[in-house]
Motif scaffolding. Structure first.
Motif, PDB file in Angstrom:
ATOM      1  N   ALA A  48       7.035  16.935   6.715  1.00 25.05           N
ATOM      2  CA  ALA A  48       6.031  15.889   6.488  1.00 25.05           C
ATOM      3  C   ALA A  48       6.675  14.612   5.967  1.00 25.05           C
ATOM      4  O   ALA A  48       7.674  14.649   5.249  1.00 25.05           O
ATOM      5  N   ARG A  49       6.076  13.494   6.350  1.00 21.60           N
ATOM      6  CA  ARG A  49       6.515  12.199   5.817  1.00 21.60           C
ATOM      7  C   ARG A  49       5.627  11.867   4.630  1.00 21.60           C
ATOM      8  O   ARG A  49       4.475  11.459   4.774  1.00 21.60           O
ATOM      9  N   VAL A  50       6.166  12.076   3.440  1.00 18.52           N
ATOM     10  CA  VAL A  50       5.427  11.890   2.198  1.00 18.52           C
ATOM     11  C   VAL A  50       6.291  11.080   1.248  1.00 18.52           C
ATOM     12  O   VAL A  50       7.449  11.424   1.005  1.00 18.52           O
ATOM     13  N   ILE A  51       5.735  10.005   0.713  1.00 14.72           N
ATOM     14  CA  ILE A  51       6.442   9.247  -0.307  1.00 14.72           C
ATOM     15  C   ILE A  51       5.539   9.095  -1.528  1.00 14.72           C
ATOM     16  O   ILE A  51       4.314   9.137  -1.421  1.00 14.72           O
ATOM     17  N   GLY A  52       6.151   8.939  -2.664  1.00 19.24           N
ATOM     18  CA  GLY A  52       5.423   8.706  -3.909  1.00 19.24           C
ATOM     19  C   GLY A  52       5.890   7.419  -4.551  1.00 19.24           C
ATOM     20  O   GLY A  52       7.092   7.145  -4.601  1.00 19.24           O
ATOM     21  N   LEU A  53       4.948   6.632  -5.008  1.00 21.21           N
ATOM     22  CA  LEU A  53       5.264   5.342  -5.616  1.00 21.21           C
ATOM     23  C   LEU A  53       4.475   5.174  -6.910  1.00 21.21           C
ATOM     24  O   LEU A  53       3.349   5.686  -7.031  1.00 21.21           O
ATOM     25  N   PRO A  54       5.033   4.459  -7.884  1.00 22.07           N
ATOM     26  CA  PRO A  54       4.277   4.205  -9.120  1.00 22.07           C
ATOM     27  C   PRO A  54       3.066   3.328  -8.851  1.00 22.07           C
ATOM     28  O   PRO A  54       3.139   2.382  -8.056  1.00 22.07           O
ATOM     29  N   LEU A  55       1.966   3.668  -9.499  1.00 20.73           N
ATOM     30  CA  LEU A  55       0.742   2.885  -9.337  1.00 20.73           C
ATOM     31  C   LEU A  55      -0.067   2.931 -10.621  1.00 20.73           C
ATOM     32  O   LEU A  55      -0.402   4.002 -11.115  1.00 20.73           O
ATOM     33  N   ASP A  56      -0.390   1.750 -11.126  1.00 19.94           N
ATOM     34  CA  ASP A  56      -1.323   1.593 -12.240  1.00 19.94           C
ATOM     35  C   ASP A  56      -2.556   0.893 -11.694  1.00 19.94           C
ATOM     36  O   ASP A  56      -2.526  -0.302 -11.404  1.00 19.94           O
ATOM     37  N   ASP A  65       2.021  -4.347  -5.266  1.00 25.35           N
ATOM     38  CA  ASP A  65       3.358  -3.797  -5.019  1.00 25.35           C
ATOM     39  C   ASP A  65       3.269  -2.445  -4.316  1.00 25.35           C
ATOM     40  O   ASP A  65       4.072  -2.141  -3.413  1.00 25.35           O
ATOM     41  N   PHE A  66       2.317  -1.628  -4.727  1.00 28.31           N
ATOM     42  CA  PHE A  66       2.129  -0.305  -4.135  1.00 28.31           C
ATOM     43  C   PHE A  66       1.766  -0.414  -2.657  1.00 28.31           C
ATOM     44  O   PHE A  66       2.347   0.266  -1.803  1.00 28.31           O
ATOM     45  N   VAL A  67       0.818  -1.272  -2.355  1.00 31.67           N
ATOM     46  CA  VAL A  67       0.383  -1.440  -0.969  1.00 31.67           C
ATOM     47  C   VAL A  67       1.513  -2.032  -0.115  1.00 31.67           C
ATOM     48  O   VAL A  67       1.785  -1.556   0.996  1.00 31.67           O
ATOM     49  N   GLU A 117      -6.987  -5.221  -0.816  1.00 32.58           N
ATOM     50  CA  GLU A 117      -5.587  -5.392  -0.424  1.00 32.58           C
ATOM     51  C   GLU A 117      -5.246  -4.536   0.791  1.00 32.58           C
ATOM     52  O   GLU A 117      -4.591  -5.007   1.731  1.00 32.58           O
ATOM     53  N   VAL A 118      -5.708  -3.298   0.798  1.00 31.74           N
ATOM     54  CA  VAL A 118      -5.419  -2.399   1.910  1.00 31.74           C
ATOM     55  C   VAL A 118      -6.063  -2.889   3.204  1.00 31.74           C
ATOM     56  O   VAL A 118      -5.468  -2.783   4.287  1.00 31.74           O
TER      57      VAL A 118
END
Length: 249
Positions: A48-56, A65-67, A117-118
């Motif tokens: 699977a293509r899965v990434i994790g990013l910090p999000l507040d 930044d997350f988007v 934003e999305v």
């Protein structure tokens, strides 16, 4: 994109989406929890293509930044799930204005900014699903909370109720872009393994549902996946209760 995807309800959702072939970006404030979630998700789907990013979700810069990072990685965005929330855990007499404002920021302002934003990157079509709550539809019953247990706080319910109206508004705004906006309203889904809750409280929750039990962690995943998918292509502006009949009495 799954904001709050490393949480109790978020991880089962991510597992289902990956199993259905989705590429996902998970956002969360807790890096350790984020890493554990990705490891768990990929254990059954190693390709699977899965990434994790910090999000507040309470910080606009973090949201942008997350988007941006997700778009840069995957190229396009087709779906957004907002499974974040915030609450003080306080009774009315102890609630400060700062507590109330913070909850509104987490439950309304942040999800609004994220959706807006999305939508910029949803070319031709897209689907947005917000996690509201049964307490956005009904008030908590004090009789369900034994032994001085603090009931679900007012600012949480007010925010989740506001989210339901926001979903309707965003659905009308983004409809011409073929972007659908819906919500689910989970019922009683206590994390029994993590929270030290009195048995009497769980029994009270069970008694208030038509199915006589509390929800299992994976049981919001199917409804959300449905709303994200083309199977729900003519559904927008809707809030789907996933509550065992709690709000239908």
């Amino acid at each position: 994109m799954i904001a709050g995807g490393a949480g109790y309800l978020g991880v089962p959702l991510c597992k289902l989406l990956v199993a259905e072939g989705a590429n996902i970006c998970i956002g969360d404030t807790n890096q350790e929890q984020l890493d554990q979630a990705i490891q768990s998700i990929c254990a059954n789907s190693p390709d699977a293509r899965v990434i994790g990013l910090p999000l507040d979700i309470g910080n606009e810069t973090s949201i942008v930044d997350f988007v941006t990072a997700s778009v840069n990685y995957f190229g396009r965005l087709h779906g957004l799930v907002n499974a974040t929330s915030g609450a003080s855990g306080k009774e009315i007499q102890d609630l400060t204005s700062d507590d109330f404002d913070l909850a509104n920021n987490l439950n309304l302002t942040g999800p609004f900014l994220m959706a807006r934003e999305v939508a910029k990157y949803m070319e031709g079509a897209g689907s947005i699903v917000m996690y509201s709550s049964m307490f956005g539809l009904a008030s908590p019953n004090q009789a369900n909370y034994p032994h001085g247990l603090t009931r679900n706080p007012i600012e949480y319910g007010a925010g989740k109720a506001g989210m339901i109206q926001m979903v309707r508004y965003l659905a009308s705004h983004f409809g011409p872009q073929n972007i659908r906006v819906n919500a689910v309203a989970p019922g009683p889904f206590p994390n029994v393994a993590k929270l030290d809750l009195p048995d009497e409280f769980i029994q009270n929750l069970e008694a208030d549902t038509m199915l006589g039990r509390v929800g299992k962690a994976h049981e919001t995943a199917g409804p959300v996946a449905f709303l994200l998918s083309d199977a729900a292509s003519y559904i927008t502006g809707h809030t789907l209760p996933v509550d065992g009949g709690w709000t239908a009495w």
